[in-house]
Design an enzyme around this catalytic site. Structure first.
Site, mmCIF file in Angstrom:
data_model
loop_
_atom_site.group_PDB
_atom_site.id
_atom_site.type_symbol
_atom_site.label_atom_id
_atom_site.label_comp_id
_atom_site.label_asym_id
_atom_site.label_seq_id
_atom_site.Cartn_x
_atom_site.Cartn_y
_atom_site.Cartn_z
ATOM 1 N N ALA A 151 11.244 7.135 39.111
ATOM 2 C CA ALA A 151 10.576 7.382 40.392
ATOM 3 C C ALA A 151 9.839 6.126 40.842
ATOM 4 O O ALA A 151 9.850 5.769 42.028
ATOM 5 C CB ALA A 151 9.609 8.553 40.264
ATOM 6 N N ILE A 186 2.558 11.579 42.882
ATOM 7 C CA ILE A 186 3.838 12.179 43.273
ATOM 8 C C ILE A 186 4.082 13.493 42.534
ATOM 9 O O ILE A 186 5.082 14.151 42.753
ATOM 10 C CB ILE A 186 5.038 11.220 43.095
ATOM 11 C CG1 ILE A 186 5.276 10.876 41.631
ATOM 12 C CG2 ILE A 186 4.824 9.943 43.920
ATOM 13 C CD1 ILE A 186 6.663 10.273 41.397
ATOM 14 N N LYS A 242 22.359 11.206 38.964
ATOM 15 C CA LYS A 242 22.178 10.243 40.065
ATOM 16 C C LYS A 242 22.905 8.910 39.834
ATOM 17 O O LYS A 242 23.446 8.333 40.770
ATOM 18 C CB LYS A 242 20.678 9.993 40.309
ATOM 19 C CG LYS A 242 19.950 11.225 40.829
ATOM 20 C CD LYS A 242 18.486 10.941 41.126
ATOM 21 C CE LYS A 242 17.759 12.240 41.461
ATOM 22 N NZ LYS A 242 16.383 12.026 41.917
ATOM 23 N N ASN A 245 1.689 -0.112 33.580
ATOM 24 C CA ASN A 245 2.434 0.913 32.845
ATOM 25 C C ASN A 245 2.051 0.901 31.374
ATOM 26 O O ASN A 245 1.706 -0.143 30.823
ATOM 27 C CB ASN A 245 3.945 0.657 32.987
ATOM 28 C CG ASN A 245 4.765 1.820 32.486
ATOM 29 O OD1 ASN A 245 4.507 2.957 32.863
ATOM 30 N ND2 ASN A 245 5.739 1.543 31.638
ATOM 31 N N ASP A 268 14.703 8.840 47.591
ATOM 32 C CA ASP A 268 13.458 9.124 46.864
ATOM 33 C C ASP A 268 12.312 8.223 47.337
ATOM 34 O O ASP A 268 11.237 8.702 47.691
ATOM 35 C CB ASP A 268 13.669 8.947 45.350
ATOM 36 C CG ASP A 268 14.480 10.085 44.748
ATOM 37 O OD1 ASP A 268 14.388 11.211 45.260
ATOM 38 O OD2 ASP A 268 15.207 9.838 43.765
ATOM 39 N N ASN A 322 21.022 10.129 45.530
ATOM 40 C CA ASN A 322 20.606 11.541 45.470
ATOM 41 C C ASN A 322 21.150 12.366 46.640
ATOM 42 O O ASN A 322 20.806 13.524 46.782
ATOM 43 C CB ASN A 322 19.082 11.695 45.325
ATOM 44 C CG ASN A 322 18.313 11.350 46.581
ATOM 45 O OD1 ASN A 322 18.817 10.673 47.465
ATOM 46 N ND2 ASN A 322 17.088 11.826 46.653
ATOM 47 N N ALA A 340 6.455 2.973 35.551
ATOM 48 C CA ALA A 340 7.590 2.072 35.762
ATOM 49 C C ALA A 340 8.905 2.772 35.425
ATOM 50 O O ALA A 340 9.866 2.143 35.002
ATOM 51 C CB ALA A 340 7.406 0.811 34.914
ATOM 52 N N GLY A 341 8.956 4.081 35.623
ATOM 53 C CA GLY A 341 10.171 4.852 35.347
ATOM 54 C C GLY A 341 11.074 4.924 36.574
ATOM 55 O O GLY A 341 11.002 4.085 37.477
HETATM 56 P P1 ATR Z 1 10.680 9.605 36.263
HETATM 57 O O1 ATR Z 1 12.159 9.393 36.410
HETATM 58 O O2 ATR Z 1 10.211 10.951 36.697
HETATM 59 O O3 ATR Z 1 9.899 8.494 36.893
HETATM 60 P P2 ATR Z 1 10.558 8.454 33.623
HETATM 61 O O4 ATR Z 1 11.620 7.522 34.066
HETATM 62 O O5 ATR Z 1 10.662 9.110 32.314
HETATM 63 O O6 ATR Z 1 10.375 9.613 34.694
HETATM 64 O O7 ATR Z 1 9.152 7.654 33.731
HETATM 65 C C1 ATR Z 1 7.993 8.182 33.273
HETATM 66 C C2 ATR Z 1 6.862 7.174 33.545
HETATM 67 O O8 ATR Z 1 5.629 7.816 33.214
HETATM 68 C C3 ATR Z 1 6.928 5.933 32.707
HETATM 69 O O9 ATR Z 1 6.333 4.861 33.430
HETATM 70 C C4 ATR Z 1 6.076 6.314 31.493
HETATM 71 O O10 ATR Z 1 5.531 5.223 30.801
HETATM 72 P P3 ATR Z 1 6.402 4.430 29.642
HETATM 73 O O11 ATR Z 1 7.259 3.434 30.351
HETATM 74 O O12 ATR Z 1 5.358 3.829 28.792
HETATM 75 O O13 ATR Z 1 7.184 5.503 28.920
HETATM 76 C C5 ATR Z 1 4.982 7.066 32.182
HETATM 77 N N1 ATR Z 1 4.269 8.020 31.323
HETATM 78 C C6 ATR Z 1 4.745 9.164 30.808
HETATM 79 N N2 ATR Z 1 3.792 9.814 30.128
HETATM 80 C C7 ATR Z 1 2.659 9.062 30.227
HETATM 81 C C8 ATR Z 1 1.322 9.182 29.727
HETATM 82 N N3 ATR Z 1 0.948 10.222 29.000
HETATM 83 N N4 ATR Z 1 0.439 8.210 30.044
HETATM 84 C C9 ATR Z 1 0.809 7.142 30.779
HETATM 85 N N5 ATR Z 1 2.053 6.969 31.259
HETATM 86 C C10 ATR Z 1 2.972 7.897 30.986
#
Ligand code: ATR
Length: 265
Positions: A137, A222, A72, A157, A109, A93, A134-135
């Site tokens: 998505a 989501i 992307k 987050n 998205d 996307n 905060a990733g």
């Molecule tokens: P995507 O692109 O699908 O959004 P990503 O960018 O990897 O995926 O983002 C994952 C998100 O889920 C992040 O906010 C992550 O928190 P961190 O910034 O601390 O990594 C969060 N996340 C993943 N696993 C988690 C868990 N077990 N508990 C709480 N938050 C989680």
């Protein structure tokens, strides 16, 4: 409908790409619309993307393509024009190949999430929203919720620094929206959105302590599989309305089809 020498071609690009569901959605849509088109998956590695896209530009019968992980961001840089949403996210996307070979991209998205809310009768304007995560998505959803005019957006987050960075970016694009970073607390919000991956597996930790969940708070996830995540099940037990992950995808399909230039969409 048979694929002939006149059939227009659409793609979905990714690495891997075999899991992509778009062909299963778009090909029946073409059939329903009586559109002589076919969507196929192109497996392209990141290193080969610039060469593949240079080739795509030259193919008159290739009308556009959808973009999945990990392309992307790189695809954003390979476009000639990008819409507002894609520009804010620096990631696209969907790409349409214009008649002159120009590549026009955008990102749906977050717009899909907001369209999904509205399709489910939930208007985000003026809502107080708690967003978990905060990733990538979350970024798309935060910008689209801000654009839709939420009153307040609280970002919680696991890694607070990521929430701070997303909050700063959201404020930068939408100065009129109150954006805060806080711990995840269920009470007092109109809408809670889980954008984290916590909930994909049955033994994942909950992204939020659900004990304070109560109506009229609406809880959205989501995650698409399982449809009813543990968070949604607990929210429902406490009488909250829930909003499923599938709405975001379902509502994004017509937006993507229009971007690709599928006639009748
Ligand atoms: P995507 O692109 O699908 O959004 P990503 O960018 O990897 O995926 O983002 C994952 C998100 O889920 C992040 O906010 C992550 O928190 P961190 O910034 O601390 O990594 C969060 N996340 C993943 N696993 C988690 C868990 N077990 N508990 C709480 N938050 C989680």
């Amino acid at each position: 409908m048979a694929v002939t020498a006149q059939t227009l071609i659409y793609g979905v690009i990714g690495d891997p790409v075999a899991q992509a569901r778009s062909p299963l959605i778009f090909n029946p849509m073409f059939e329903r619309l009586g559109h002589d088109g076919v969507m196929v998956a192109f497996h392209i590695t990141p290193g080969a993307l610039p060469r593949a896209i240079a080739g795509f530009r030259a193919i008159e019968s290739l009308k556009g393509w959808l973009v999945t992980v990990p392309h992307k961001v790189q695809m954003f840089h390979l476009c000639d024009q990008v819409g507002d949403s894609g520009t804010r996210l620096q990631a696209v996307n969907a790409v349409r190949r214009a008649a002159d070979g120009q590549l026009i991209g955008d990102n749906y998205d977050g717009l899909g999430f907001v369209a999904g809310l509205r399709g489910d009768g939930i208007e985000p304007r003026d809502l107080d929203v708690l967003m978990l995560g905060a990733g990538g998505a979350a970024r798309a959803i935060a910008f689209s919720l801000a654009e839709a005019g939420v009153r307040r957006l609280v970002i919680a987050n696991r890694t607070r620094a990521n929430a701070e960075a997303l909050a700063a970016a959201t404020r930068g694009h939408f100065p009129s929206v109150a954006v805060e970073v806080a711990d995840a607390r269920a009470a007092g919000h109109d809408l809670i959105v889980n954008t984290t991956s916590a909930g994909l597996k049955p033994d994942d930790p909950l992204p939020l302590d659900p004990t304070a969940l109560a109506p009229p708070t609406i809880v959205a996830d989501i995650i698409m599989k399982p449809e009813t995540t543990r968070l949604l099940a607990l929210a429902r037990e406490r009488g909250c309305r829930v909003h499923f992950g599938r709405h975001m995808l379902d509502s994004q399909i017509p937006l993507l089809a229009r971007h690709l230039g599928v006639p009748g969409t």
